[in-house]
Design a protein around this motif. Sequence first.
Motif, PDB file in Angstrom:
ATOM      1  N   HIS A  68       0.787  -1.066  -0.057  1.00 41.96           N
ATOM      2  CA  HIS A  68       0.081  -0.055   0.098  1.00 41.96           C
ATOM      3  C   HIS A  68       0.841   1.208   0.006  1.00 41.96           C
ATOM      4  O   HIS A  68       0.199   2.488  -0.191  1.00 41.96           O
ATOM      5  N   ASP A 205       2.218   1.635  19.788  1.00 40.51           N
ATOM      6  CA  ASP A 205       1.831   0.993  18.590  1.00 40.51           C
ATOM      7  C   ASP A 205       2.639   1.822  17.595  1.00 40.51           C
ATOM      8  O   ASP A 205       3.326   2.942  17.592  1.00 40.51           O
ATOM      9  N   ALA A 206       2.598   1.234  16.167  1.00 41.02           N
ATOM     10  CA  ALA A 206       2.840   2.026  14.831  1.00 41.02           C
ATOM     11  C   ALA A 206       1.702   2.801  14.710  1.00 41.02           C
ATOM     12  O   ALA A 206       0.613   2.732  15.476  1.00 41.02           O
ATOM     13  N   CYS A 207       1.934   3.732  13.852  1.00 41.45           N
ATOM     14  CA  CYS A 207       0.808   4.708  13.403  1.00 41.45           C
ATOM     15  C   CYS A 207       0.958   4.985  11.933  1.00 41.45           C
ATOM     16  O   CYS A 207       1.642   4.742  11.153  1.00 41.45           O
ATOM     17  N   GLN A 208       0.006   5.895  11.554  1.00 42.60           N
ATOM     18  CA  GLN A 208       0.340   6.366  10.153  1.00 42.60           C
ATOM     19  C   GLN A 208       1.650   6.964   9.874  1.00 42.60           C
ATOM     20  O   GLN A 208       2.051   7.618  10.495  1.00 42.60           O
ATOM     21  N   GLY A 209       2.352   6.679   8.744  1.00 45.92           N
ATOM     22  CA  GLY A 209       3.592   6.959   8.240  1.00 45.92           C
ATOM     23  C   GLY A 209       4.632   5.910   8.677  1.00 45.92           C
ATOM     24  O   GLY A 209       5.829   6.117   8.181  1.00 45.92           O
ATOM     25  N   ASP A 210       4.220   5.055   9.591  1.00 45.77           N
ATOM     26  CA  ASP A 210       5.084   3.729   9.870  1.00 45.77           C
ATOM     27  C   ASP A 210       5.089   2.753   8.771  1.00 45.77           C
ATOM     28  O   ASP A 210       5.964   1.610   8.725  1.00 45.77           O
ATOM     29  N   SER A 211       4.157   2.637   7.916  1.00 47.25           N
ATOM     30  CA  SER A 211       3.711   1.662   6.986  1.00 47.25           C
ATOM     31  C   SER A 211       4.817   1.156   6.364  1.00 47.25           C
ATOM     32  O   SER A 211       5.720   1.940   5.913  1.00 47.25           O
ATOM     33  N   VAL A 225       4.599  -3.128   8.773  1.00 45.64           N
ATOM     34  CA  VAL A 225       3.583  -2.390   9.410  1.00 45.64           C
ATOM     35  C   VAL A 225       2.320  -2.035   8.128  1.00 45.64           C
ATOM     36  O   VAL A 225       2.955  -1.915   7.156  1.00 45.64           O
ATOM     37  N   SER A 226       1.165  -2.503   8.537  1.00 45.55           N
ATOM     38  CA  SER A 226       0.211  -2.618   7.511  1.00 45.55           C
ATOM     39  C   SER A 226      -0.817  -1.891   7.844  1.00 45.55           C
ATOM     40  O   SER A 226      -1.310  -0.925   7.063  1.00 45.55           O
ATOM     41  N   TRP A 227      -1.794  -2.282   8.736  1.00 46.55           N
ATOM     42  CA  TRP A 227      -2.858  -1.400   9.108  1.00 46.55           C
ATOM     43  C   TRP A 227      -3.237  -1.458  10.542  1.00 46.55           C
ATOM     44  O   TRP A 227      -2.374  -2.026  11.337  1.00 46.55           O
ATOM     45  N   GLY A 228      -4.427  -0.999  10.703  1.00 43.76           N
ATOM     46  CA  GLY A 228      -4.872  -0.873  12.270  1.00 43.76           C
ATOM     47  C   GLY A 228      -6.346  -0.237  12.539  1.00 43.76           C
ATOM     48  O   GLY A 228      -6.767   0.162  11.297  1.00 43.76           O
ATOM     49  N   GLY A 230      -7.231   3.298  14.257  1.00 42.64           N
ATOM     50  CA  GLY A 230      -6.696   4.164  15.086  1.00 42.64           C
ATOM     51  C   GLY A 230      -5.209   3.761  15.515  1.00 42.64           C
ATOM     52  O   GLY A 230      -4.642   3.041  14.487  1.00 42.64           O
ATOM     53  N   CYS A 231      -4.661   4.362  16.502  1.00 37.54           N
ATOM     54  CA  CYS A 231      -3.408   3.687  16.951  1.00 37.54           C
ATOM     55  C   CYS A 231      -3.284   3.668  18.468  1.00 37.54           C
ATOM     56  O   CYS A 231      -3.783   4.486  19.317  1.00 37.54           O
ATOM     57  N   GLY A 238      -1.842  -3.398  16.414  1.00 39.70           N
ATOM     58  CA  GLY A 238      -1.398  -2.995  15.116  1.00 39.70           C
ATOM     59  C   GLY A 238      -1.255  -4.415  13.997  1.00 39.70           C
ATOM     60  O   GLY A 238      -1.268  -5.336  14.768  1.00 39.70           O
TER      61      GLY A 238
HETATM   62  N1  ARG Z   1      -1.651   1.993   7.155  1.00 41.26           N
HETATM   63  C1  ARG Z   1      -0.752   2.955   7.992  1.00 41.26           C
HETATM   64  C2  ARG Z   1       0.359   3.674   7.127  1.00 41.26           C
HETATM   65  O1  ARG Z   1       0.224   3.722   5.866  1.00 41.26           O
HETATM   66  C3  ARG Z   1      -0.231   2.362   9.232  1.00 41.26           C
HETATM   67  C4  ARG Z   1      -1.105   1.967  10.188  1.00 41.26           C
HETATM   68  C5  ARG Z   1      -0.540   1.381  11.368  1.00 41.26           C
HETATM   69  N2  ARG Z   1      -1.739   1.584  12.456  1.00 41.26           N
HETATM   70  C6  ARG Z   1      -1.417   0.611  13.429  1.00 41.26           C
HETATM   71  N3  ARG Z   1      -2.225   1.091  14.544  1.00 41.26           N
HETATM   72  N4  ARG Z   1      -0.425  -0.102  13.914  1.00 41.26           N
HETATM   73  O2  ARG Z   1       1.209   4.273   7.745  1.00 41.26           O
END
Ligand code: ARG
Length: 264
Positions: A68, A205-211, A225-228, A230-231, A238
């Motif tokens: 992604h 957790d990981a979050c947006q931008g860690d993907s 890191v793929s999805w979740g 929220g964070c 995660g």
């Molecule tokens: N899809 C997110 C990205 O593009 C990563 C989300 C990870 N979320 C989580 N809660 N671990 O960066």
Amino acid sequence: MDLSSLVLCVLFEVLAVNCQEEAQERIVGGYAPVPHSIKYIVSIQTTQRQHLCGGSLINKYWVITAAHCNIGVNKMMIVAGDYSLTIYEGTEQEILPQLLFPHPEYNPTTTNNDIMLVKLRAPVYLNSYVSIALLPRQGASIAVGRLCRVSGWGYTSPNGGQIPSTLRTVMLPIVSTQQCNSSGSFGGSITENMLCAGFSTGGKDACQGDSGGPLVCEGRVYGLVSWGRGCADAQFPGVYTAVSKFRRWIDNTIFSYYSRCKND
Ligand code: ARG
């Protein structure tokens, strides 16, 4: 020293400590690693140098990341040897990709098979700032509860905000797929190609931008890191691409790239 300057000194001391603590609230609930101690991580950026995703070097010519994160080969740039995204440290190596290999069965709706290989145009130089990550064997499993390290330049707070300028890292335990798929959590959306990690209390957790970035367990990149949802939410760990399910695909993709080149 007179009393007023003593008071000022103490005040500054307190402020400095507080500022430092403020600056440490990154990835979510993580901390700044020793600069350049995580040498296999790369920042995937737009050609305008905007950070998008993380990735890992698996050899001098190849990076592994999430499917992604595919913004198109001509819009993408890979930065190895980075720590602060905003400061030029002299350790960075910027390399353009030559070809992208998103997994052919990547499904953007379900996020199944969220993995991509990036072939670089030029090799990275391996040095004290840049090195290679190891991958697990095909089918290798990682025990529930095992602590793994996730790192990245992603959001430091669940409600977004800013991309931190320096790398962040945090340790998280592997959560069973059964638990992660339970009705109080992801309720069946976790496939056998995914891994979950996080504390039952949330907060880290990981979050947006860690993907696309690495989840490293026992010295190997077991997750991307793929999805979740929220964070750092206690109910929702995660979700990571289970790299060991793709080891054969990774080796075959790299091998067939080179055998194809030989013939033309
Ligand atoms: N899809 C997110 C990205 O593009 C990563 C989300 C990870 N979320 C989580 N809660 N671990 O960066």
